[in-house]
Motif scaffolding. Structure first.
Motif, short mmCIF file in Angstrom:
data_model
loop_
_atom_site.label_atom_id
_atom_site.label_comp_id
_atom_site.label_asym_id
_atom_site.label_seq_id
_atom_site.Cartn_x
_atom_site.Cartn_y
_atom_site.Cartn_z
N UNK A 13 11.00 10.29 13.76
CA UNK A 13 10.57 9.05 14.41
C UNK A 13 11.26 7.83 13.83
N UNK A 14 11.61 7.88 12.55
CA UNK A 14 12.23 6.73 11.91
C UNK A 14 13.56 6.38 12.57
N UNK A 15 14.34 7.41 12.93
CA UNK A 15 15.62 7.16 13.57
C UNK A 15 15.41 6.45 14.90
N UNK A 16 14.46 6.92 15.68
CA UNK A 16 14.20 6.31 16.99
C UNK A 16 13.66 4.89 16.84
N UNK A 17 12.83 4.67 15.82
CA UNK A 17 12.34 3.32 15.57
C UNK A 17 13.49 2.37 15.23
N UNK A 18 14.39 2.83 14.38
CA UNK A 18 15.54 2.00 14.00
C UNK A 18 16.40 1.69 15.22
N UNK A 22 0.84 -1.20 0.00
CA UNK A 22 0.00 0.00 0.00
C UNK A 22 0.88 1.26 0.00
N UNK A 23 1.96 1.23 0.81
CA UNK A 23 2.86 2.37 0.85
C UNK A 23 3.51 2.62 -0.50
N UNK A 24 3.84 1.57 -1.23
CA UNK A 24 4.42 1.72 -2.57
C UNK A 24 3.39 2.27 -3.54
N UNK A 25 2.15 1.87 -3.38
CA UNK A 25 1.09 2.39 -4.26
C UNK A 25 0.85 3.87 -4.00
N UNK A 26 0.93 4.26 -2.73
CA UNK A 26 0.74 5.67 -2.39
C UNK A 26 1.97 6.50 -2.72
N UNK A 27 3.10 5.84 -2.93
CA UNK A 27 4.33 6.58 -3.22
C UNK A 27 4.89 7.31 -2.02
N UNK A 28 4.64 6.78 -0.81
CA UNK A 28 5.10 7.40 0.42
C UNK A 28 6.35 6.67 0.92
N UNK A 29 7.55 7.23 0.74
CA UNK A 29 8.77 6.52 1.14
C UNK A 29 8.89 6.35 2.65
N UNK A 30 8.32 7.26 3.44
CA UNK A 30 8.40 7.16 4.89
C UNK A 30 7.49 6.04 5.41
N UNK A 31 6.33 5.91 4.81
CA UNK A 31 5.45 4.80 5.16
C UNK A 31 6.10 3.46 4.77
N UNK A 32 6.74 3.43 3.63
CA UNK A 32 7.43 2.21 3.21
C UNK A 32 8.53 1.84 4.19
#
Length: 220
Positions: free
Chosen positions: A192-197, A142-152
């Motif tokens: 948030x991505x950094x903290x998630x990683x 779904x994230x690829x279909x929306x073209x959202x790299x952060x969601x991906x």
């Protein structure tokens, strides 16, 4: 003068907006105070939009205007149309796109809730960890279909958790590192991505440590 046609759009308030304006350093005639041979078109804004698109895109038309008629400047004088028009086709396309986006967001919310539940159960049951991974892959599609790299990126991190729970530490390590590199490059956009990683990486280190301890016990 360059191959492109100099275009001036004069709006309702007679403010001029130039397109394809040459650089100052080019020494173009329009910069040297010389009079340019111009073609004046007084049209309503709706038809003027089509005129403008044709002039900017049709090289053959521009070439004929310059070569045969000696036109150096196209002056589009816009005035309000007699009657406003509604682009129903565009409105339908936009409505469909908005509806699809709302439905996808709704679906993502349900998948996130469902995936979180299976991920929690995945700590004890391998099948639940596998199901959580499949849900993450569906979210990734779904994230690829929306073209959202952060969601991906977030979906890939969710999938890495499933890999860790199933004991696939090496692919999880590569996946987390790739997303961490992406997150560091876009930390101002989504911190948030950094903290998630970092959080998932700590979990990965814990599993590696547990695996090392188990190996030492077997050797003894």
């Amino acid at each position: 003068m360059s191959d492109s046609m100099l275009v001036c759009v004069s709006d309702y308030w007679q403010r001029c907006h130039y397109l394809n304006r040459p650089d100052r350093e080019a020494g173009d005639s329009c910069r040297n105070g010389k009079t340019l041979r111009r073609l004046l078109l007084q049209v309503d804004a709706i038809n003027g939009n089509y005129y403008l698109r044709e002039i900017l895109q049709q090289t053959v038309l521009v070439d004929r205007l310059k070569r045969i008629h000696g036109v150096q400047l196209v002056w589009l004088q816009f005035h309000p149309p007699e009657r406003d028009t509604i682009d129903y086709k565009w409105a339908d396309m936009l409505a469909h796109t908005l509806w699809e986006h709302i439905e996808v967001e709704h679906l993502m919310s349900w998948l996130s809730t469902l995936g979180g539940g299976f991920s929690a159960l995945g700590e004890q049951f391998g099948k639940c960890a596998e199901t959580a991974g499949k849900i993450s892959l569906q979210q990734l599609k779904i994230g690829m279909r929306l073209g959202d790299p952060f969601l991906q990126a977030r979906c890939k991190l969710y999938y890495s958790i499933s890999l860790i729970q199933r004991g696939h530490l090496r692919p999880a390590k590569h996946l987390i590192r790739a997303q961490y590199s992406f997150a560091r490059q876009h930390v101002e956009t989504d911190g948030r991505l950094v903290r998630m990683c970092q959080g998932i990486w700590l979990r990965l280190r814990y599993e590696y440590e547990q695996r090392r301890i188990q190996k030492q016990k077997r050797l003894k």
